[in-house]
Write a protein that holds these residues in place. Structure first.
Motif, PDB file in Angstrom:
ATOM      1  N   SER A 232     -17.413  -3.630  80.284  1.00 29.83           N
ATOM      2  CA  SER A 232     -16.253  -2.854  79.559  1.00 29.83           C
ATOM      3  C   SER A 232     -15.315  -2.176  80.441  1.00 29.83           C
ATOM      4  O   SER A 232     -15.979  -1.623  81.618  1.00 29.83           O
ATOM      5  CB  SER A 232     -16.917  -2.026  78.320  1.00 29.83           C
ATOM      6  N   VAL A 233     -14.152  -1.903  80.087  1.00 30.13           N
ATOM      7  CA  VAL A 233     -13.272  -1.125  81.000  1.00 30.13           C
ATOM      8  C   VAL A 233     -12.578   0.029  80.136  1.00 30.13           C
ATOM      9  O   VAL A 233     -12.444  -0.135  78.765  1.00 30.13           O
ATOM     10  CB  VAL A 233     -11.991  -1.933  81.478  1.00 30.13           C
ATOM     11  N   ASP A 234     -12.497   1.341  80.579  1.00 27.95           N
ATOM     12  CA  ASP A 234     -12.042   2.487  79.985  1.00 27.95           C
ATOM     13  C   ASP A 234     -11.167   3.135  81.002  1.00 27.95           C
ATOM     14  O   ASP A 234     -11.981   3.898  82.016  1.00 27.95           O
ATOM     15  CB  ASP A 234     -12.956   3.292  79.126  1.00 27.95           C
ATOM     16  N   VAL A 235     -10.015   3.112  81.011  1.00 23.22           N
ATOM     17  CA  VAL A 235      -9.203   3.786  82.072  1.00 23.22           C
ATOM     18  C   VAL A 235      -7.845   4.337  81.450  1.00 23.22           C
ATOM     19  O   VAL A 235      -7.413   4.198  80.322  1.00 23.22           O
ATOM     20  CB  VAL A 235      -8.603   2.732  83.151  1.00 23.22           C
ATOM     21  N   SER A 236      -7.548   5.409  82.211  1.00 25.09           N
ATOM     22  CA  SER A 236      -6.213   6.076  82.033  1.00 25.09           C
ATOM     23  C   SER A 236      -5.409   6.588  83.045  1.00 25.09           C
ATOM     24  O   SER A 236      -5.962   6.587  84.284  1.00 25.09           O
ATOM     25  CB  SER A 236      -6.357   6.983  81.026  1.00 25.09           C
ATOM     26  N   MET A 237      -4.080   6.797  82.978  1.00 26.16           N
ATOM     27  CA  MET A 237      -3.301   7.290  83.978  1.00 26.16           C
ATOM     28  C   MET A 237      -2.255   8.051  83.447  1.00 26.16           C
ATOM     29  O   MET A 237      -1.777   7.934  82.371  1.00 26.16           O
ATOM     30  CB  MET A 237      -2.696   6.321  85.020  1.00 26.16           C
TER      31      MET A 237
ATOM     32  N   ALA B 278     -11.729 -13.687  84.528  1.00 22.76           N
ATOM     33  CA  ALA B 278     -12.135 -13.455  83.079  1.00 22.76           C
ATOM     34  C   ALA B 278     -10.700 -12.998  82.481  1.00 22.76           C
ATOM     35  O   ALA B 278      -9.723 -12.514  83.106  1.00 22.76           O
ATOM     36  CB  ALA B 278     -13.227 -12.395  82.874  1.00 22.76           C
ATOM     37  N   LEU B 279     -10.661 -13.078  81.043  1.00 23.06           N
ATOM     38  CA  LEU B 279      -9.431 -12.418  80.328  1.00 23.06           C
ATOM     39  C   LEU B 279     -10.149 -11.439  79.449  1.00 23.06           C
ATOM     40  O   LEU B 279     -11.231 -11.281  78.837  1.00 23.06           O
ATOM     41  CB  LEU B 279      -9.028 -13.656  79.145  1.00 23.06           C
ATOM     42  N   ILE B 280      -9.537 -10.222  79.877  1.00 25.14           N
ATOM     43  CA  ILE B 280     -10.049  -8.746  79.077  1.00 25.14           C
ATOM     44  C   ILE B 280      -9.101  -8.573  78.249  1.00 25.14           C
ATOM     45  O   ILE B 280      -7.936  -8.184  78.577  1.00 25.14           O
ATOM     46  CB  ILE B 280     -10.356  -7.810  80.306  1.00 25.14           C
ATOM     47  N   THR B 281      -9.307  -8.460  77.247  1.00 26.33           N
ATOM     48  CA  THR B 281      -8.606  -7.953  75.988  1.00 26.33           C
ATOM     49  C   THR B 281      -8.945  -6.501  75.745  1.00 26.33           C
ATOM     50  O   THR B 281      -9.957  -6.105  75.901  1.00 26.33           O
ATOM     51  CB  THR B 281      -8.894  -8.677  74.655  1.00 26.33           C
ATOM     52  N   GLY B 282      -7.776  -5.663  75.392  1.00 25.54           N
ATOM     53  CA  GLY B 282      -8.091  -4.349  75.103  1.00 25.54           C
ATOM     54  C   GLY B 282      -6.984  -3.731  74.299  1.00 25.54           C
ATOM     55  O   GLY B 282      -5.789  -4.516  74.112  1.00 25.54           O
ATOM     56  N   ASP B 283      -7.088  -2.610  74.052  1.00 20.29           N
ATOM     57  CA  ASP B 283      -6.051  -1.570  73.536  1.00 20.29           C
ATOM     58  C   ASP B 283      -5.265  -0.854  74.574  1.00 20.29           C
ATOM     59  O   ASP B 283      -6.115   0.211  74.935  1.00 20.29           O
ATOM     60  CB  ASP B 283      -6.618  -0.789  72.471  1.00 20.29           C
ATOM     61  N   LEU B 284      -4.117  -1.321  74.681  1.00 18.33           N
ATOM     62  CA  LEU B 284      -3.149  -0.485  75.776  1.00 18.33           C
ATOM     63  C   LEU B 284      -2.228   0.567  74.669  1.00 18.33           C
ATOM     64  O   LEU B 284      -1.703   0.221  73.790  1.00 18.33           O
ATOM     65  CB  LEU B 284      -2.011  -1.438  76.327  1.00 18.33           C
ATOM     66  N   SER B 285      -2.462   1.669  75.046  1.00 17.66           N
ATOM     67  CA  SER B 285      -1.745   2.899  74.401  1.00 17.66           C
ATOM     68  C   SER B 285      -0.908   3.510  75.236  1.00 17.66           C
ATOM     69  O   SER B 285      -1.473   3.858  76.432  1.00 17.66           O
ATOM     70  CB  SER B 285      -2.860   3.911  73.914  1.00 17.66           C
ATOM     71  N   MET B 286       0.590   3.469  74.938  1.00 16.69           N
ATOM     72  CA  MET B 286       1.495   4.180  75.821  1.00 16.69           C
ATOM     73  C   MET B 286       2.492   4.588  74.719  1.00 16.69           C
ATOM     74  O   MET B 286       2.944   4.004  73.722  1.00 16.69           O
ATOM     75  CB  MET B 286       1.922   2.934  76.734  1.00 16.69           C
ATOM     76  N   ASN B 287       3.115   5.842  75.229  1.00 17.33           N
ATOM     77  CA  ASN B 287       4.401   6.348  74.240  1.00 17.33           C
ATOM     78  C   ASN B 287       3.958   6.414  72.913  1.00 17.33           C
ATOM     79  O   ASN B 287       4.714   6.071  71.999  1.00 17.33           O
ATOM     80  CB  ASN B 287       5.362   5.394  74.372  1.00 17.33           C
ATOM     81  N   GLY B 288       2.489   6.797  72.432  1.00 15.09           N
ATOM     82  CA  GLY B 288       2.173   6.842  71.085  1.00 15.09           C
ATOM     83  C   GLY B 288       2.074   5.668  70.299  1.00 15.09           C
ATOM     84  O   GLY B 288       1.988   5.726  69.142  1.00 15.09           O
ATOM     85  N   VAL B 289       2.019   4.746  71.134  1.00 14.89           N
ATOM     86  CA  VAL B 289       1.915   3.302  70.395  1.00 14.89           C
ATOM     87  C   VAL B 289       0.739   2.611  70.928  1.00 14.89           C
ATOM     88  O   VAL B 289       0.337   2.578  72.269  1.00 14.89           O
ATOM     89  CB  VAL B 289       3.052   2.350  70.542  1.00 14.89           C
ATOM     90  N   THR B 290      -0.028   1.902  70.121  1.00 16.97           N
ATOM     91  CA  THR B 290      -1.307   1.157  70.743  1.00 16.97           C
ATOM     92  C   THR B 290      -1.179  -0.472  70.372  1.00 16.97           C
ATOM     93  O   THR B 290      -1.034  -0.651  69.146  1.00 16.97           O
ATOM     94  CB  THR B 290      -2.522   1.609  70.084  1.00 16.97           C
ATOM     95  N   LYS B 291      -1.326  -1.272  71.469  1.00 14.36           N
ATOM     96  CA  LYS B 291      -1.230  -2.687  71.043  1.00 14.36           C
ATOM     97  C   LYS B 291      -2.332  -3.332  71.905  1.00 14.36           C
ATOM     98  O   LYS B 291      -2.816  -2.990  73.019  1.00 14.36           O
ATOM     99  CB  LYS B 291       0.153  -3.183  71.449  1.00 14.36           C
ATOM    100  N   SER B 292      -2.601  -4.566  71.397  1.00  9.78           N
ATOM    101  CA  SER B 292      -3.794  -5.374  72.024  1.00  9.78           C
ATOM    102  C   SER B 292      -2.983  -6.141  73.139  1.00  9.78           C
ATOM    103  O   SER B 292      -1.842  -6.762  72.741  1.00  9.78           O
ATOM    104  CB  SER B 292      -4.322  -6.172  70.974  1.00  9.78           C
TER     105      SER B 292
END
Length: 191
Positions: free
Chosen positions: A67-72, A117-131
């Motif tokens: 799993s991956v969990d990152v932010s910047m 691999a293809l890593i699917t995840g939730d990208l959250s940016m500018n108050g919006v979360t998209k897969s």
């Protein structure tokens, strides 16, 4: 038969033969997100984010179990022109303030090859979360980094985003809605 399989599984777990994901912390000094987009058909403009935080839980035996969990920080964006960066942080785009983050949390990993691999995840940016899906390559896994003697990983990944999905669509489609993203990260086991 079921009792034999269960007993075997418990015995393997008890002896430590079943590997669990191991924690790797991101190395912010060697991790970047690069982005590019078409500017009015005249040029390709580039920028980057840095200042990563986060971790990778890497399962070498079963990479799909990783799993991956990152932010910047949004405000870590660098484009090479200060006025452009100020404009991107304005209400025309991000409306960003100190502490606003871009984050990615994986939801699934599909192993596609020996080191891909293809890593699917939730990208959250500018108050919006998209897969989103990251097309990812494990560049190298080392038991001992040559400079700090700790287990180390390196990955590259790519994806294409529509900035309109995240509410930063000013001037689209004249300034490209599609943004090409290239990610390169290093992560090491904690000391």
């Amino acid at each position: 038969m079921k009792k034999t399989l269960l007993a075997s599984a418990l015995a393997l777990a008890a002896t430590g033969a079943v590997a669990a994901p191991e924690t790797y912390e991101l190395d912010p000094s060697h991790s970047q997100v690069l982005f590019s987009y078409n500017h009015l058909g005249f040029s390709t403009t580039h920028g980057m984010f840095s200042g990563f935080e986060g971790e990778i839980m890497f399962d070498a035996e079963d990479p799909a179990n990783s799993s991956v969990d990152v932010s910047m920080p949004v405000m870590s964006m660098f484009t090479g022109w200060e006025k452009r960066e100020e404009h991107f942080m304005s209400d025309d785009f991000f409306g960003a303030s100190e502490g606003d983050m871009v984050s990615f949390t994986s939801t699934a990993i599909e192993v596609t090859g020996d080191n891909t691999a293809l890593i699917t995840g939730d990208l959250s940016m500018n108050g919006v979360t998209k897969s989103v899906v990251l097309d990812t390559t494990l560049n190298q896994k080392a038991e001992a980094h040559p400079m700090n003697n700790r287990p180390w990983l390196g990955f590259d990944a790519t994806t294409t985003l529509l900035r309109s999905d995240f509410g930063v669509d000013k001037f689209a489609p004249y300034v490209s809605d599609e943004v090409e993203v290239q990610i390169s990260i290093e992560a090491g086991q904690p000391e």
